[in-house]
Design an enzyme around this catalytic site. Sequence first.
Site, PDB file in Angstrom:
ATOM      1  N   GLY A   1       0.821  -1.206   0.000  1.00  0.00           N
ATOM      2  CA  GLY A   1       0.000   0.000   0.000  1.00  0.00           C
ATOM      3  C   GLY A   1       0.853   1.253   0.000  1.00  0.00           C
ATOM      4  N   GLY A   2       0.345   2.284   0.658  1.00  0.00           N
ATOM      5  CA  GLY A   2       1.070   3.550   0.731  1.00  0.00           C
ATOM      6  C   GLY A   2       2.405   3.423   1.427  1.00  0.00           C
TER       7      GLY A   2
ATOM      8  N   GLY B   1      26.900  11.868 -27.883  1.00  0.00           N
ATOM      9  CA  GLY B   1      26.333  12.474 -26.687  1.00  0.00           C
ATOM     10  C   GLY B   1      26.699  11.721 -25.421  1.00  0.00           C
ATOM     11  CB  ALA B   2      27.256   8.141 -24.711  1.00  0.00           C
TER      12      ALA B   2
END
Length: 498
Positions: free
Chosen positions: A146-147, A383-384
């Site tokens: 759950g939470g 870009g790497a």
Amino acid sequence: MAESRAQKTQHAKGKLTARQRIHTLADPGTFQEINRFLGGDIDEDYLGSGVITGFCKVGGRPVAVYAQDFSVRGGSLGQVEGQKMIHLMNQAVQLGMPLVSLLDSGGARIQEGVAALAQYGKVFQATSLASGVIPQISVILGPCAGGAVYGPALTDFVVMTKNSSFMFVTGPEVVKAVTGEDVTSDELGGAQLHSAITGVSHYLAEDEEDALDFTRTLLSYLPSNSGEKPPTFAYQPNADDEARAQKVGELVPANPKQSYDMNAVIESLVDYGEFLEIQELFAPSIITGFGAFCGQPVGIVANQSLVDAGTLDVNASEKAARFVQFCNAFSLPVVTLVDVPGYRPGTEQERAGIIRRGAKVITAYSTATIPLITVIVRKAYGGAYIVMGSKAMGADFNYAWPGAEIAVMGSEGAVNIVYRKELAKAKADGDDLEAARKRLEETYATQAVSPNLSLQIGELDGLIAPEQTRQTICQALMATRQKHRRAAPWKYGTNPPL
């Protein structure tokens, strides 16, 4: 001595009690409990709440710890449990010590309704406010549903055990009732899933003792809080470390298409060959973890050639970004070992958000104010190359091995673009097209792929022989030990592409 009720409940499941877990984590005889009897009810035959809180020492240093007690109302969180946990968390921040949470709970106490949920909200807020101030480690030793799952998700590291840890927002029964899907707890939120697929877990432990031992080891690399320098280890130069460092070049094939194990490279460079890997099973094309150079702990980021050639994908980018971000928060230098052909291409990655999610690693490196030392081991393309701790991103020292290839792209792909006219002419003239392509690839490699251009424009501080790598990193760390960490008072915060 007869087993207590708590021991009978836990041992029957092959699990330790909350107190046994704390004493396994802590240095012997150092645990000091606080608020022990808060929430007790003699009429109900128990003298405390579903959580134990207190302070101990781990490796001789103070640590705040709380352990949920599944033998008391399933370890569920009510008002009293929340009150104890929040009090401990606030004290940990005020006293400047790490916080370790040992979690084993059925979730919010249904009988207390919204009051229990409100306590979770307060726990989440306290965790968020403590983030970047003190290290926070969550050890999942049972259900976390759950939470409640968002508490550990907000912490720096999550440790799960192989057969008894589960994390899911909605349990199998609810899933079946709502969607009709029949799924087990392990399939829905088991430790293997969260360690290899979702990346929620940072370490998959064999059992509780392994989980707690990993936690102790992890704490040994970290400062107690963001205002302190990382600890230093007693280190004496030794022949074994020197021998491993001298042979590191033999581990990396000269052929850029041939894979190798970057872990072996790391273990050849760090003190005593000891490397504590983080998120080993998640996004394995990138390696993150902690080691030491000449006694100084560092974070290490490296491309793993064995997995997809070490390319960066959405998960690898997020994994590296969060790790660098953690190191920056707690003054741990980052050593980056680069062998990357680029971001992973394809429609799958584009649709998964490689632009947005790949940008996270850019934010992490470019906003880091810690010492950044980068070594290009074999290749760095496109870009790497930029995002993996390049000089343009603010790295303090950048080096490359002599045979490193640094360029916008590899020779094979570049020839089709740069020399398309020459290739077309060779084809029209009836020349041997493969021979022409090979000759042009060699020309491009000499002119644009060699590290010489990076040296000439100041993007590299030098070429180093592989056997000099360890010594060079140690010297760079020494030079940056007193690095001034700039503040940015003109803004409230960075807004990275989360």
